[in-house]
Design a protein around this motif. Structure first.
Motif, PDB file in Angstrom:
ATOM      1  N   GLN A  98      48.418  10.346  62.057  1.00  0.00           N
ATOM      2  CA  GLN A  98      49.399  10.847  63.025  1.00  0.00           C
ATOM      3  C   GLN A  98      50.645   9.973  63.029  1.00  0.00           C
ATOM      4  OE1 GLN A  98      49.138  13.714  64.917  1.00  0.00           O
ATOM      5  NE2 GLN A  98      51.284  13.241  65.349  1.00  0.00           N
TER       6      GLN A  98
ATOM      7  N   ARG B 178      69.029  14.101  57.900  1.00  0.00           N
ATOM      8  CA  ARG B 178      69.868  15.264  58.204  1.00  0.00           C
ATOM      9  C   ARG B 178      71.100  14.836  58.981  1.00  0.00           C
ATOM     10  NH1 ARG B 178      64.763  17.867  59.169  1.00  0.00           N
ATOM     11  NH2 ARG B 178      65.001  17.444  61.397  1.00  0.00           N
TER      12      ARG B 178
ATOM     13  N   ALA C  42      52.737  10.805  59.981  1.00  0.00           N
ATOM     14  CA  ALA C  42      53.442  12.079  60.135  1.00  0.00           C
ATOM     15  C   ALA C  42      54.647  11.921  61.062  1.00  0.00           C
ATOM     16  CB  ALA C  42      52.480  13.138  60.665  1.00  0.00           C
ATOM     17  N   ASP C  43      54.497  11.157  62.142  1.00  0.00           N
ATOM     18  CA  ASP C  43      55.613  10.924  63.073  1.00  0.00           C
ATOM     19  C   ASP C  43      56.749  10.187  62.375  1.00  0.00           C
ATOM     20  OD1 ASP C  43      54.138  12.159  65.043  1.00  0.00           O
ATOM     21  OD2 ASP C  43      53.419  10.271  65.954  1.00  0.00           O
TER      22      ASP C  43
ATOM     23  N   ARG D  94      57.518  10.191  59.161  1.00  0.00           N
ATOM     24  CA  ARG D  94      58.203  11.100  58.233  1.00  0.00           C
ATOM     25  C   ARG D  94      59.142  12.052  58.969  1.00  0.00           C
ATOM     26  NH1 ARG D  94      53.116  12.724  54.216  1.00  0.00           N
ATOM     27  NH2 ARG D  94      53.062  10.732  53.072  1.00  0.00           N
ATOM     28  N   ARG D  95      58.742  12.544  60.124  1.00  0.00           N
ATOM     29  CA  ARG D  95      59.618  13.425  60.893  1.00  0.00           C
ATOM     30  C   ARG D  95      60.881  12.692  61.331  1.00  0.00           C
ATOM     31  NH1 ARG D  95      54.749  15.713  62.969  1.00  0.00           N
ATOM     32  NH2 ARG D  95      54.736  14.194  64.674  1.00  0.00           N
ATOM     33  N   GLU D  96      60.703  11.434  61.769  1.00  0.00           N
ATOM     34  CA  GLU D  96      61.863  10.638  62.180  1.00  0.00           C
ATOM     35  C   GLU D  96      62.800  10.402  60.998  1.00  0.00           C
ATOM     36  OE1 GLU D  96      60.728   7.051  64.124  1.00  0.00           O
ATOM     37  OE2 GLU D  96      59.263   8.047  65.412  1.00  0.00           O
ATOM     38  N   GLN D  97      62.235  10.104  59.852  1.00  0.00           N
ATOM     39  CA  GLN D  97      63.063   9.853  58.665  1.00  0.00           C
ATOM     40  C   GLN D  97      63.848  11.103  58.254  1.00  0.00           C
ATOM     41  OE1 GLN D  97      60.026   8.494  55.958  1.00  0.00           O
ATOM     42  NE2 GLN D  97      60.408   6.307  56.400  1.00  0.00           N
ATOM     43  N   LYS D  98      63.201  12.264  58.278  1.00  0.00           N
ATOM     44  CA  LYS D  98      63.880  13.502  57.921  1.00  0.00           C
ATOM     45  C   LYS D  98      64.994  13.828  58.909  1.00  0.00           C
ATOM     46  CE  LYS D  98      60.001  15.683  55.507  1.00  0.00           C
ATOM     47  NZ  LYS D  98      59.025  16.803  55.501  1.00  0.00           N
ATOM     48  N   ALA D  99      64.752  13.576  60.175  1.00  0.00           N
ATOM     49  CA  ALA D  99      65.770  13.849  61.188  1.00  0.00           C
ATOM     50  C   ALA D  99      66.995  12.953  60.983  1.00  0.00           C
ATOM     51  CB  ALA D  99      65.188  13.639  62.580  1.00  0.00           C
TER      52      ALA D  99
END
Length: 214
Positions: free
Chosen positions: A67, A81, A70-71, A73-78
């Motif tokens: 978990q 962008r 996954a958190d 990776r979401r922060e990195q993608k945000a």
């Protein structure tokens, strides 16, 4: 007449002999006299103790690292962008977050802890509600009756008349604090005589009962 005198003589001899040799107290009475008097309005129906071993690693959620990854990776993608937009606008990009997994969590102690739980199941047979009970769990050598362990606890919970509850106390110390030399090698398999003693009872009307000091 001669027989009457002989009968009186026998009676006179028997009376002092009976006075000098009173009947012995039954062993059951001697045994009960050695035990403390029962607390008023309390019936103890069952007592027991057990070892409780806690291993933190067994209670750790195995899905937590996944978990956290996954958190991250979401922060990195945000952030990536957001950086694409900032670059087009001539702004400095934000640093992409990187951190060691599990750093946000408190480290878990992998060492096990051992506690001993002592339990007494009691019933309030009195007419008043109980709010607090001070009690102790005693352990004795079954052969010598020597006291080997004593654990004191206080439980605060309302026990209405006629209700049955379990008093539970926890201690880090072993049941027997005294190890007899002759039985030191058998201590892991030791069997004890056990007893629960109620020392103080407090009621909801602010009255209390206290066991007299010996």
């Amino acid at each position: 007449m001669r027989y009457l005198h002989l009968l009186l003589l026998v009676i006179l001899v028997a009376i002092p002999s009976a006075a000098q040799n009173p009947s012995p107290i039954p062993s059951t009475e001697l045994a009960s006299a050695a035990e403390p008097a029962a607390a008023p309005g309390i019936s103890i129906t069952k007592i027991s103790w057990r070892k409780d071993i806690y291993i933190p690693a067994l209670y750790e959620d195995p899905m937590t690292p996944n978990q956290e990854q996954a958190d991250l990776r979401r922060e990195q993608k945000a952030v990536m962008r957001e950086n694409a937009v900032r670059t087009k606008g001539g702004q400095e990009p934000l640093p992409v977050p990187t951190r060691e997994l599990n750093s946000a969590r408190k480290e878990i102690n992998q060492g096990r802890s051992v506690n001993y739980l002592y339990e007494a199941k009691i019933k309030n047979t009195g007419e008043k509600s109980i709010t607090t009970i001070a009690w102790e769990y005693l352990l004795f050598d079954p052969e010598t009756t020597v006291q080997l362990g004593r654990h004191q606890f206080t439980n605060s919970s309302k026990i209405r008349p006629g209700k049955t509850v379990s008093l539970i106390g926890s201690s880090t110390g072993p049941p027997a604090g005294v190890v007899q030399t002759l039985k030191a090698g058998k201590q892991s398999e030791a069997k004890y005589s056990e007893r629960v003693v109620i020392n103080r009872i407090e009621y909801d009307d602010n009255s209390f009962w206290q066991r007299p000091l010996n």
